[in-house]
Design a protein around this motif. Structure first.
Motif, short mmCIF file in Angstrom:
data_model
loop_
_atom_site.label_atom_id
_atom_site.label_comp_id
_atom_site.label_asym_id
_atom_site.label_seq_id
_atom_site.Cartn_x
_atom_site.Cartn_y
_atom_site.Cartn_z
N LYS A 12 0.83 -1.20 0.00
CA LYS A 12 0.00 0.00 0.00
C LYS A 12 0.87 1.25 0.00
CE LYS A 12 -3.00 -1.91 2.83
NZ LYS A 12 -3.85 -2.10 4.00
N LEU A 39 7.14 5.39 9.88
CA LEU A 39 6.83 5.39 11.31
C LEU A 39 7.48 4.24 12.06
CD1 LEU A 39 3.09 6.45 11.40
CD2 LEU A 39 5.09 7.82 11.93
N LEU A 52 -3.02 8.20 12.09
CA LEU A 52 -3.60 6.92 12.47
C LEU A 52 -3.54 5.96 11.30
CD1 LEU A 52 -6.85 7.95 14.34
CD2 LEU A 52 -4.69 7.27 15.32
N ILE A 54 -2.54 4.54 7.65
CA ILE A 54 -1.34 4.40 6.83
C ILE A 54 -1.78 3.85 5.46
CG2 ILE A 54 0.77 3.05 6.51
CD1 ILE A 54 1.10 5.19 8.63
N LYS A 67 -5.20 16.23 5.13
CA LYS A 67 -4.69 14.86 5.18
C LYS A 67 -5.43 14.03 4.15
CE LYS A 67 -3.63 14.69 10.06
NZ LYS A 67 -4.21 14.32 11.36
N ILE A 69 -5.84 10.09 3.20
CA ILE A 69 -5.45 8.74 3.60
C ILE A 69 -5.79 7.76 2.48
CG2 ILE A 69 -5.70 9.19 6.07
CD1 ILE A 69 -8.42 7.84 5.95
N ASP A 71 -4.23 4.77 -0.53
CA ASP A 71 -3.08 4.59 -1.44
C ASP A 71 -3.08 5.57 -2.61
OD1 ASP A 71 -5.13 3.66 -2.95
OD2 ASP A 71 -4.52 1.55 -2.88
N SER A 73 -5.09 6.16 -4.95
CA SER A 73 -5.37 5.60 -6.28
C SER A 73 -6.40 6.45 -7.03
CB SER A 73 -5.87 4.16 -6.14
OG SER A 73 -6.93 4.13 -5.21
N ILE B 113 -9.74 15.30 6.52
CA ILE B 113 -9.35 14.03 5.91
C ILE B 113 -10.04 13.78 4.58
CG2 ILE B 113 -9.51 11.52 6.20
CD1 ILE B 113 -8.90 12.01 9.13
N GLU B 114 -9.24 13.44 3.66
CA GLU B 114 -9.75 13.00 2.37
C GLU B 114 -9.34 11.55 2.22
OE1 GLU B 114 -12.19 13.85 -0.47
OE2 GLU B 114 -11.36 15.55 0.66
N GLU B 115 -10.27 10.75 1.73
CA GLU B 115 -9.98 9.33 1.68
C GLU B 115 -9.85 8.89 0.23
OE1 GLU B 115 -12.02 5.70 4.15
OE2 GLU B 115 -13.18 6.76 2.63
N THR B 116 -8.84 8.21 -0.05
CA THR B 116 -8.73 7.68 -1.40
C THR B 116 -7.98 6.36 -1.39
OG1 THR B 116 -7.38 7.94 -3.38
CG2 THR B 116 -7.05 9.57 -1.67
N GLY B 117 -8.68 5.32 -1.76
CA GLY B 117 -8.05 4.01 -1.87
C GLY B 117 -7.85 3.28 -0.57
N GLU B 118 -7.06 2.24 -0.66
CA GLU B 118 -6.83 1.33 0.47
C GLU B 118 -5.94 1.96 1.54
OE1 GLU B 118 -7.40 -2.48 0.72
OE2 GLU B 118 -9.14 -1.52 -0.18
N TYR B 119 -6.26 1.66 2.79
CA TYR B 119 -5.38 2.08 3.88
C TYR B 119 -5.62 1.18 5.08
CZ TYR B 119 -9.56 4.45 5.65
OH TYR B 119 -10.81 4.72 6.09
N ASP B 120 -4.79 1.32 6.07
CA ASP B 120 -5.03 0.61 7.33
C ASP B 120 -4.68 1.55 8.49
OD1 ASP B 120 -2.25 0.58 7.63
OD2 ASP B 120 -2.12 -1.28 6.48
N LEU B 121 -4.81 1.06 9.69
CA LEU B 121 -4.57 1.91 10.85
C LEU B 121 -3.22 1.63 11.49
CD1 LEU B 121 -8.06 2.01 12.59
CD2 LEU B 121 -7.03 3.70 11.09
N GLU B 122 -2.29 1.27 10.65
CA GLU B 122 -0.97 0.94 11.17
C GLU B 122 -0.38 2.10 11.99
OE1 GLU B 122 0.17 -2.11 10.89
OE2 GLU B 122 1.98 -1.64 12.02
N GLY B 123 -0.73 3.30 11.61
CA GLY B 123 -0.26 4.47 12.35
C GLY B 123 -0.64 4.41 13.81
N LEU B 124 -1.87 4.00 14.06
CA LEU B 124 -2.36 3.88 15.43
C LEU B 124 -1.60 2.79 16.17
CD1 LEU B 124 -4.63 4.81 17.43
CD2 LEU B 124 -5.95 2.90 16.56
N VAL B 126 1.39 1.67 15.50
CA VAL B 126 2.76 2.10 15.74
C VAL B 126 2.81 3.01 16.95
CG1 VAL B 126 4.60 3.54 14.81
CG2 VAL B 126 3.51 1.82 13.36
N LEU B 152 -13.62 8.22 10.30
CA LEU B 152 -13.18 7.48 9.12
C LEU B 152 -14.39 6.89 8.42
CD1 LEU B 152 -10.12 5.69 10.70
CD2 LEU B 152 -10.12 7.73 9.26
#
Lengths: 93, 586
Positions: A12, A39, A52, A54, A67, A69, A71, A73, B113-124, B126, B152
């Motif tokens: 991703k 990170l 939060l 990634i 922000k 969030i 990939d 695309s 926040i603008e959302e586009t495509g795949e993501y996960d909460l890895e930031g949280l 970490v 989200l």
């Protein structure tokens, strides 16, 4: 000035970086600077920009901070998010 | 997740390991605390104490169990949190500077926040991981993670990530609390209970008759016994206190020791020795029957023995109470000054029932009195419903008995009649029940007292009149005559009457005795007269007999003289002798 937060070399993250690079080349040639923050290497930085999800693309300047969030695309939405292109005519006016 | 847990349980037959919360009462209900190394869900409506409960979990962990904790806040900033819980005596900044606690505020702004495509909460992940590792945290709180649902837009991703998060927390081995808003039909608005299945605690905040009560219920606790009831809890200046009621068993030891009631005659009615130590005593009666006075006498006697007493007055202020008790000869001021007697006067509806109970419990815990008076316990009904009061009393009495504290409760009943029925709920908790009532007769009202019940001792079945005077409390035998109980002036009159009757009878008896004496004298005199007569008659009779004999002799003599004279010539020799005999017999 864009900052892309990732956590390791995940598919991703790689997709997001490639997408970002392409969008910037197409729409903001020569006017951008990309900083990639991993990170896993600098977990302290997650707090600063309240990351939060990634991957997250942060546009600090010009204000307000945005922000994006995912990939990245969907080019259209990235451009809206970066305020590069208006969502529709009225909003800009 | 589930299979893993099962194998864990099978391989380790010992009970589930638990992490003590350190929150008063909660560990009792949960049988030791929250499941160790697993997430616990705490849900409830806004303002029911989720944040405070979870914060206390961390603070207690850091201060009492040396387990550092991470608090990840999604709603309040670090500064706000610290300020909010400072009122509970938690110094978050100090804990944070000693690396015992880490506050992390996660701000997430939907508009940014603008959302586009795949993501996960890895930031949280970490971020949380870094926070846990930096202080070696054993406890984690996520408050309130549901905020993410509003920020989200992609719920599918969010749910998948939350599932991953909770599993990750388990793998990390931290004991976690996740708070969530109460949903309308499910425990949480977004169904978090699906992910956190080990322990679910529900908090509730209800307002009943304008008085609000917080309640806590352990909905689910996998692999462990837990109290199932709703337990009231309080947020006081020392944090949260949960009051378990029914989890307590009836296993307090009963004392053989006796304590004086402060009224000697009452002690006599109670088998001669007074109440049992550690027993609960109820004095009930309508207004003005002397309940408070009886309580004051008990306290005064206990303080005089050198025992600490705690007096909760819900009706009178302390100074008013002192003045009133002085009027019946009980000066409690010295005991207050010497620190043996403590008063707590407050209006019952100042706060809810639980707050009262907690105040009482707190004071008992801190001050350790040997005697406690609650005057009157019925006023607390204003602060709750009758069932709640009974529940609260059960809790309180259990606690008092376990600590061998003698308790006296006064109870105001509406009228003289039906008093016994109205307090059935309360009376079963009481060991000794003194009933005070007003007896109305002859235009006056008098107080009467009797022992309705007293467990484990021979007690008097008599009604006594209860007299309050400047000399103190007196219990007087009532007069029972003509099928009526006489009290007050009627009793006094009856006493006077009885007294005068007795005097009269004595007088009569004395007179009869006197008469008898006279009669005896008379009879004896008569006897003497008769005897004298008899003696006289006897004498006379004897004289007569003598005379008779004499007469017979003389006639015989005369006859022999004649005969002699006739034979004078024949017997001259014996003449002189014959003459002599005649002379002697005359």
């Amino acid at each position: 000035m864009l900052r892309l937060y990732v956590a390791g070399q995940t598919p991703k993250s790689l997709t997001a970086f490639a997408n970002l690079k392409r969008i910037c080349e197409e729409h903001l040639p020569g006017r951008y600077q990309i900083e990639v923050v991993d990170l896993l290497k600098n977990p302290m930085l997650a707090k600063g920009d309240q990351i939060l999800a990634i991957p997250t693309l942060v546009r600090k300047l010009p204000e307000p901070m945005r922000k994006i969030i995912g990939d990245l695309s969907n080019t259209e939405r990235v451009l809206v998010g970066l305020d590069v292109r208006p969502a529709d005519g009225r909003e800009r006016a | 997740m589930k299979t893993k847990q099962k194998t864990k349980n099978q391989s380790a037959p010992e009970p589930l390991e638990k992490t003590a919360t350190g929150i008063a009462g909660l560990d009792e209900i949960t049988g030791g605390g929250l499941p160790k190394g697993r997430p616990t869900l705490i849900c409830g409506t806004a303002g029911c104490g989720k944040t405070v409960l979870s914060m206390e979990f961390l603070v207690r962990g850091a201060t009492e169990y040396n387990e550092p904790g991470v608090f990840m806040a999604f709603e309040e900033t670090e500064g706000e949190l610290a300020k909010n819980v400072a009122s509970l005596g938690f110094d978050l900044e100090r804990l944070a500077s000693r690396k015992k606690l880490l506050l992390d505020f996660v701000r997430i702004e939907r508009s940014e926040i603008e959302e586009t495509g795949e993501y996960d909460l890895e930031g949280l992940f970490v971020r949380l991981s870094h926070a846990i590792d930096s202080i070696g945290a054993k406890r984690v709180v996520l408050d309130t993670i549901e905020v993410l649902f509003a920020s989200l837009p992609n719920e599918a991703i969010l749910r998948a990530e939350l599932r991953r998060l909770f599993r990750w927390l388990k793998d990390k081995g931290v004991t976690a609390i996740i708070t969530a808003e109460r949903g309308r039909e499910s425990f949480t608005r977004h169904g978090l209970e699906e992910y956190v299945a080990d322990c679910v605690i529900l908090l509730d905040h209800r307002v009943n008759e304008q008085i609000s009560t917080r309640r806590l219920r352990v909905v689910k606790y996998r692999g462990s016994w837990h109290g199932t009831n709703e337990y009231p809890f309080l947020i006081s200046d020392e944090g949260i206190s949960v009051m378990p009621v029914t989890s307590m068993g009836l296993n307090h030891t009963a004392s053989e020791q006796r304590v004086s009631s402060g009224v000697p005659q009452l002690d006599a009615m109670l088998g001669g020795k007074g109440y049992y130590r550690g027993s609960s005593v109820l004095t009930s009666g309508s207004a003005g029957t002397g309940k408070t006075s009886l309580a004051a006498a008990f306290v005064a006697a206990a303080a005089a023995r050198g025992e600490r007493c705690l007096y909760f007055a819900f009706e009178e202020s302390v100074s008013q109470f002192m003045r009133n008790m002085r009027s019946i000869g009980l000066d409690l001021e010295p005991f207050v000054k010497s620190g043996l007697l403590q008063f707590h006067a407050s209006r019952p509806n100042l706060f809810g029932l639980e707050m009262h109970l907690l105040t009482i419990q707190d004071l008992i815990r801190k001050w350790k009195p040997r005697n406690v008076v609650i005057d009157p316990v019925t006023n607390l009904i204003n602060a709750g419903t009758a069932t709640e009061v009974t529940l609260m009393l059960t809790r309180l009495i259990d606690q008092l008995k376990r600590q061998q504290i003698t308790s006296l409760f006064t109870s105001l009943t509406a009228g003289d009649h039906g008093a016994e029925q109205s307090e059935v709920g309360m009376s079963s908790l009481m060991d000794t029940w003194l009933l005070l009532r007003n007896l109305e007769s002859n235009g006056e009202r008098n107080r009467a007292l009797y022992v309705l019940k007293s467990r484990g001792m021979a007690h008097s079945n008599q009604i006594r009149e209860f007299v309050l005077s400047s000399k103190g409390i007196q219990l007087v035998d009532v007069h029972i005559g003509d099928g009526k109980v006489l009290t007050g002036s009627a009793r006094l009159a009856q006493e006077a009457r009885t007294q005068s009757e007795a005097a009269l009878q004595q007088q009569q008896r004395r007179r009869r005795q006197h008469e008898l004496e006279l009669e005896r004298t008379a009879v004896e005199a008569q006897i003497a007269t008769l005897q004298a007569g008899l003696a006289a008659k006897t004498e006379q009779c004897k004289l007569e007999l003598d005379e008779e004999a004499m007469r017979y002799q003389s006639s015989a003599a005369r006859e022999s003289e004649i005969a002699r004279n006739r034979m004078a010539q024949v017997k001259r020799v014996s003449d002189g002798r014959q003459k002599q005999r005649n002379n002697g017999s005359q």
